[in-house]
Scaffold this active site. Sequence first.
Site, PDB file in Angstrom:
ATOM      1  N   LYS A 140      47.551  11.766 -24.525  1.00 45.13           N
ATOM      2  CA  LYS A 140      47.791  11.263 -25.885  1.00 45.13           C
ATOM      3  C   LYS A 140      46.473  11.334 -26.664  1.00 45.13           C
ATOM      4  O   LYS A 140      45.425  10.962 -26.146  1.00 45.13           O
ATOM      5  CB  LYS A 140      48.315   9.816 -25.835  1.00 45.13           C
ATOM      6  N   GLU A 197      51.362   3.026 -34.513  1.00 43.31           N
ATOM      7  CA  GLU A 197      50.691   1.731 -34.322  1.00 43.31           C
ATOM      8  C   GLU A 197      50.417   1.065 -35.661  1.00 43.31           C
ATOM      9  O   GLU A 197      49.818   1.669 -36.559  1.00 43.31           O
ATOM     10  CB  GLU A 197      49.383   1.936 -33.539  1.00 43.31           C
ATOM     11  N   GLU A 221      44.712  10.562 -30.666  1.00 47.40           N
ATOM     12  CA  GLU A 221      44.892   9.847 -31.929  1.00 47.40           C
ATOM     13  C   GLU A 221      44.614  10.779 -33.112  1.00 47.40           C
ATOM     14  O   GLU A 221      43.617  11.502 -33.105  1.00 47.40           O
ATOM     15  CB  GLU A 221      43.924   8.655 -32.003  1.00 47.40           C
ATOM     16  N   ASP A 262      43.550   3.734 -23.365  1.00 51.50           N
ATOM     17  CA  ASP A 262      42.121   3.397 -23.412  1.00 51.50           C
ATOM     18  C   ASP A 262      41.934   1.926 -23.809  1.00 51.50           C
ATOM     19  O   ASP A 262      40.811   1.434 -23.894  1.00 51.50           O
ATOM     20  CB  ASP A 262      41.332   4.372 -24.294  1.00 51.50           C
ATOM     21  N   SER A 263      43.047   1.189 -23.981  1.00 53.73           N
ATOM     22  CA  SER A 263      42.987  -0.278 -24.079  1.00 53.73           C
ATOM     23  C   SER A 263      42.404  -0.825 -22.778  1.00 53.73           C
ATOM     24  O   SER A 263      41.986  -1.984 -22.707  1.00 53.73           O
ATOM     25  CB  SER A 263      44.382  -0.866 -24.319  1.00 53.73           C
ATOM     26  N   ASP A 276      45.416   8.532 -22.020  1.00 52.22           N
ATOM     27  CA  ASP A 276      44.759   8.602 -23.329  1.00 52.22           C
ATOM     28  C   ASP A 276      43.516   9.459 -23.220  1.00 52.22           C
ATOM     29  O   ASP A 276      42.768   9.360 -22.248  1.00 52.22           O
ATOM     30  CB  ASP A 276      44.311   7.186 -23.747  1.00 52.22           C
TER      31      ASP A 276
HETATM   32  O1  KIV Z   1      45.405   2.329 -25.442  1.00 55.01           O
HETATM   33  C1  KIV Z   1      46.537   1.886 -25.528  1.00 55.01           C
HETATM   34  O2  KIV Z   1      46.921   1.022 -24.757  1.00 55.01           O
HETATM   35  C2  KIV Z   1      47.391   2.428 -26.589  1.00 55.01           C
HETATM   36  C3  KIV Z   1      48.598   1.712 -27.079  1.00 55.01           C
HETATM   37  C4  KIV Z   1      49.519   2.535 -27.856  1.00 55.01           C
HETATM   38  C5  KIV Z   1      49.260   0.692 -26.323  1.00 55.01           C
HETATM   39  O3  KIV Z   1      47.106   3.460 -27.081  1.00 55.01           O
END
Ligand code: KIV
Length: 271
Positions: free
Chosen positions: A113, A182, A115, A46-47, A85
Amino acid sequence: MDTAQQSEHTIRAFKGKSFLPALTVYDYPMTRLLDELGIPMLLVGDSLGMVVLGYPDTTHVTMEEMLHHVRAAARAKPRGFLVADMPFHSYENPDQALTHATQLKEAGAKGVKLEGGQEVAPQIQAILQSGIPCVGHLGMLPQRVVEEGGYRIKGRSEQEKASLLENAELLTKLGVCALVLELVQSDLAREITHRVSIPTIGIGSGDDCDGQILVTQDLIGGFPWFRPKFVTPVMESASLLQKSVDAWRSEQSERYRKAFSPSPIVAHHRT
Ligand code: KIV
């Protein structure tokens, strides 16, 4: 074993054997290029919000935006583990998490993924029970950046250290196949790496994780307006692009000038 389970298996097998490189992707060409290179884990992170969509942080990224980019990446048919993400507010409870993880899977992701630690354990369990592989993410959680007022190293206090260790062990027990750490204080990242049986993938957490993940734009110098301190770019793609386009513009302007400049006036005399 389906392809998602095979990919998950491949990722787990890195533990204690070899370095696990992971990078972010947001579209077809980048996914295809990095997959052809054999990068085993590709994350539609989500970057995306910052390095592609121009948002100030990841909290603005929507499910629709993630699905659009996961579909683009999946069209490259990567052999590696394509992970998506789960965006902010898309996994507030187990039912919602499962619905959205399923949509990301249908868009072409092999895993997702999320968080957080024990606060998202029921969501992780629901997703894993449906057969979708999960990657954990502990330490600095970018989706909490507004709430926390910035990005800072985690695990300096005894309390933070204990909670990170506990959460790393809990996520491993739940069945996540890898753990992104992270901005975790480097000694602690090393300790977690020794304690858990799954690969840890560090970002700004020192050199002693099983793997490293970076935002690809940071690695290739593609987003010059913000550079995390812990990244040394391997190239300067933004300035290379500007210089190359500038050279093309000058060359074309020169060609135009030569082709269209008025020819010298030739005087005709009457006889
Ligand atoms: O969103 C992202 O790019 C990430 C990182 C771990 C690179 O979660």
